[in-house]
Design an enzyme around this catalytic site. Structure first.
Site, PDB file in Angstrom:
ATOM      1  N   LYS A 122       0.836  -1.630   0.471  1.00  0.00           N
ATOM      2  CA  LYS A 122       0.215   0.169   0.267  1.00  0.00           C
ATOM      3  C   LYS A 122       0.835   0.936  -0.111  1.00  0.00           C
ATOM      4  O   LYS A 122       1.035   2.276  -0.754  1.00  0.00           O
ATOM      5  CB  LYS A 122      -0.692  -0.146   1.057  1.00  0.00           C
ATOM      6  CG  LYS A 122      -2.134  -0.719   1.067  1.00  0.00           C
ATOM      7  CD  LYS A 122      -3.371  -0.588   1.894  1.00  0.00           C
ATOM      8  CE  LYS A 122      -4.554  -1.306   2.252  1.00  0.00           C
ATOM      9  NZ  LYS A 122      -5.420  -1.604   3.077  1.00  0.00           N
ATOM     10  N   LYS A 206      -4.968  -9.418  -6.779  1.00  0.00           N
ATOM     11  CA  LYS A 206      -6.294  -9.838  -6.354  1.00  0.00           C
ATOM     12  C   LYS A 206      -7.427  -8.894  -7.074  1.00  0.00           C
ATOM     13  O   LYS A 206      -6.936  -7.629  -7.620  1.00  0.00           O
ATOM     14  CB  LYS A 206      -5.560  -9.252  -4.910  1.00  0.00           C
ATOM     15  CG  LYS A 206      -6.390  -9.784  -3.968  1.00  0.00           C
ATOM     16  CD  LYS A 206      -5.957  -9.293  -2.829  1.00  0.00           C
ATOM     17  CE  LYS A 206      -5.874  -7.572  -2.971  1.00  0.00           C
ATOM     18  NZ  LYS A 206      -6.040  -7.065  -1.199  1.00  0.00           N
ATOM     19  N   LYS A 209     -10.445  -3.225  -4.889  1.00  0.00           N
ATOM     20  CA  LYS A 209     -10.730  -2.283  -5.365  1.00  0.00           C
ATOM     21  C   LYS A 209     -10.260  -0.413  -5.691  1.00  0.00           C
ATOM     22  O   LYS A 209     -10.573   0.692  -6.641  1.00  0.00           O
ATOM     23  CB  LYS A 209     -11.364  -1.277  -3.880  1.00  0.00           C
ATOM     24  CG  LYS A 209     -12.278  -2.189  -2.749  1.00  0.00           C
ATOM     25  CD  LYS A 209     -12.173  -1.169  -1.495  1.00  0.00           C
ATOM     26  CE  LYS A 209     -13.113  -2.182  -0.790  1.00  0.00           C
ATOM     27  NZ  LYS A 209     -13.489  -1.977   1.140  1.00  0.00           N
TER      28      LYS A 209
HETATM   29  P1  AMP Z   1     -11.498  -4.010   3.132  1.00  0.00           P
HETATM   30  O1  AMP Z   1     -11.989  -4.215   1.145  1.00  0.00           O
HETATM   31  O2  AMP Z   1      -9.591  -4.013   2.110  1.00  0.00           O
HETATM   32  O3  AMP Z   1     -11.864  -3.960   3.794  1.00  0.00           O
HETATM   33  O4  AMP Z   1     -11.142  -6.121   2.566  1.00  0.00           O
HETATM   34  C1  AMP Z   1     -12.829  -6.897   3.319  1.00  0.00           C
HETATM   35  C2  AMP Z   1     -12.677  -8.202   3.232  1.00  0.00           C
HETATM   36  O5  AMP Z   1     -12.895  -8.999   2.296  1.00  0.00           O
HETATM   37  C3  AMP Z   1     -11.495  -8.203   4.576  1.00  0.00           C
HETATM   38  O6  AMP Z   1     -11.614 -10.119   4.661  1.00  0.00           O
HETATM   39  C4  AMP Z   1     -10.658  -9.401   2.666  1.00  0.00           C
HETATM   40  O7  AMP Z   1      -9.760 -10.105   2.902  1.00  0.00           O
HETATM   41  C5  AMP Z   1     -11.598  -9.204   2.414  1.00  0.00           C
HETATM   42  N1  AMP Z   1     -11.067  -9.434   0.772  1.00  0.00           N
HETATM   43  C6  AMP Z   1     -10.943  -8.503  -0.037  1.00  0.00           C
HETATM   44  N2  AMP Z   1     -10.628  -8.804  -1.903  1.00  0.00           N
HETATM   45  C7  AMP Z   1     -10.396 -10.074  -1.648  1.00  0.00           C
HETATM   46  C8  AMP Z   1     -10.385 -10.912  -2.529  1.00  0.00           C
HETATM   47  N3  AMP Z   1      -9.805 -10.497  -4.067  1.00  0.00           N
HETATM   48  N4  AMP Z   1     -11.011 -12.177  -2.368  1.00  0.00           N
HETATM   49  C9  AMP Z   1     -11.111 -12.418  -1.485  1.00  0.00           C
HETATM   50  N5  AMP Z   1     -11.881 -11.285   0.077  1.00  0.00           N
HETATM   51  C10 AMP Z   1     -10.917 -10.709  -0.256  1.00  0.00           C
END
Ligand code: AMP
Ligand code: TRP
Length: 344
Positions: A122, A206, A209
């Protein structure tokens, strides 16, 4: 990481997780996190929050943050979280998170944080311009979990290292303050084909967003036409689907689409292959598009419905914050005593 042997924890089981209000949610968030939350609420006492303190580790427009927080809450509800079963709240509304995070900053070691790969990703090339909060982010995450003495943490695979750090902080705190088994060693719940959803444009990245291409991800608020177009244009190879998981594992894009199909239909990848082995993407992609549209468009519609009445969402968040504080405050009081603060 450390040599502190954990002592068995005898408290109740409890689920905790959160998602940051820092952009539109996608299929990876849905499968890696939201679907698991909704399932677990029937099995254990469940706390799910909107991680607004974590979101501000990178710049968030103050005029938008509260609305982004409501949007995540709406996604939770649309994915099936029930405020009668799960405690749903904004992280910043429960002050104990930040209090415990400070104490944990004095427990965690610099060397532990230096190993965190997400900070490296990041912060990119300009580490010195990152906020200090982005660096200590995993310490706050440990506080989020341990202020409720949570034992189970459903997350996507990218959070594994943060959970390991949480376990180390719990063990060191218990050791340093001579309180064996005060904090549990929380278990990450990462299993399943949805734990690591990859970009539709690149099977080695991955789904995220922050990817500049909207075709790399399926958003929860995408229309049926958007979803179908994104699946149709997803990158693949020209071969038909293989018979075995070993062969599938050598083909990143095919593996990802089969994994998404499996997660959306509640099957294993082997079961999906049993049905589609030998068939080409000309057959598989339309089936996947139909499944994705069928599963996701009702979620998007429910989200829009909920967001049309923000007062109801605000009521749920406020009640959730009150209930969360009732559990967090006694833990913080005990911690203050253990640390030896005046007046504790
Ligand atoms: P975040 O958007 O980073 O706050 O992630 C929120 C949740 O979604 C966390 O538990 C992440 O591990 C999960 N997550 C984010 N991106 C992915 C992805 N590409 N595949 C699976 N889980 C994800
Ligand atoms: N770091 C998590 C993410 O980016 C969000 C998060 C913050 C979290 N605190 C947490 C997840 C505590 C689980 C438990 O996805």
């Amino acid at each position: 990481m450390t040599d502190h042997t954990p002592v068995p924890y005898a408290g109740p089981t409890r689920v905790l997780s959160g998602v940051q209000p820092s952009g539109a949610l996608h299929l990876g968030n849905y499968l890696g996190a939201l679907v698991k939350f909704a399932k677990l609420q029937h099995e254990m006492d469940t706390f799910i929050f909107v991680a607004d303190l974590h979101a501000i580790t990178v710049w968030q427009d103050p005029a938008l943050l509260a609305q982004q927080t409501r949007e995540i809450a709406a996604a939770y509800l649309a994915a099936g979280l029930d405020p009668k079963k799960a405690t749903i709240f904004p992280q910043s509304a429960v002050r104990e998170h930040a209090d415990l995070a400070w104490i944990f900053q004095c427990v965690a070691r610099l060397g532990w944080l230096d190993r965190m790969t997400q900070f490296k990703e990041k912060s990119g090339k300009h580490k010195e311009r990152s906020s200090v909060g982005l660096y200590t982010y995993p310490v706050l995450q440990a506080a989020d979990i341990l202020i409720y003495k949570a034992t189970h943490v459903p997350v996507g695979e990218d959070q594994k290292q943060h959970l390991e750090l949480t376990r180390d902080i719990a063990a060191k705190f218990n050791h340093d303050f001579a309180a064996p088994a005060f904090f549990p060693q929380p278990d990450p719940l990462i299993q399943g084909p949805g734990a690591r959803v990859m970009s539709l444009r690149d099977g080695s990245a991955k789904m995220s967003k922050s990817d500049p291409s909207d075709y790399s991800r399926i958003n929860l608020t995408d229309t049926a036409d958007d979803i179908a177009a994104k699946v149709r244009k997803a990158r693949t190879d020209p071969e038909p689907l293989p018979e075995t998981l070993e062969e599938l594992a050598t083909r990143a894009e095919a593996d990802n689409l089969v994994g998404i199909f499996a997660a959306l239909s509640g099957r294993t990848k082997a079961e999906v292959l049993a049905e589609y082995a030998g068939k080409g993407f000309g057959t598989f992609k339309p089936a996947l598009a139909d499944l994705a549209v069928e599963t996701l468009t009702p979620v998007g519609e429910r989200m829009r419905g909920l967001l049309s009445d923000p007062t109801e969402i605000d009521r749920i968040l406020k009640a959730g914050a009150e209930r969360a504080s009732e559990v967090a405050a006694p833990t913080l009081a005990e911690v203050r005593k253990l640390v030896g603060f005046w007046g504790a």
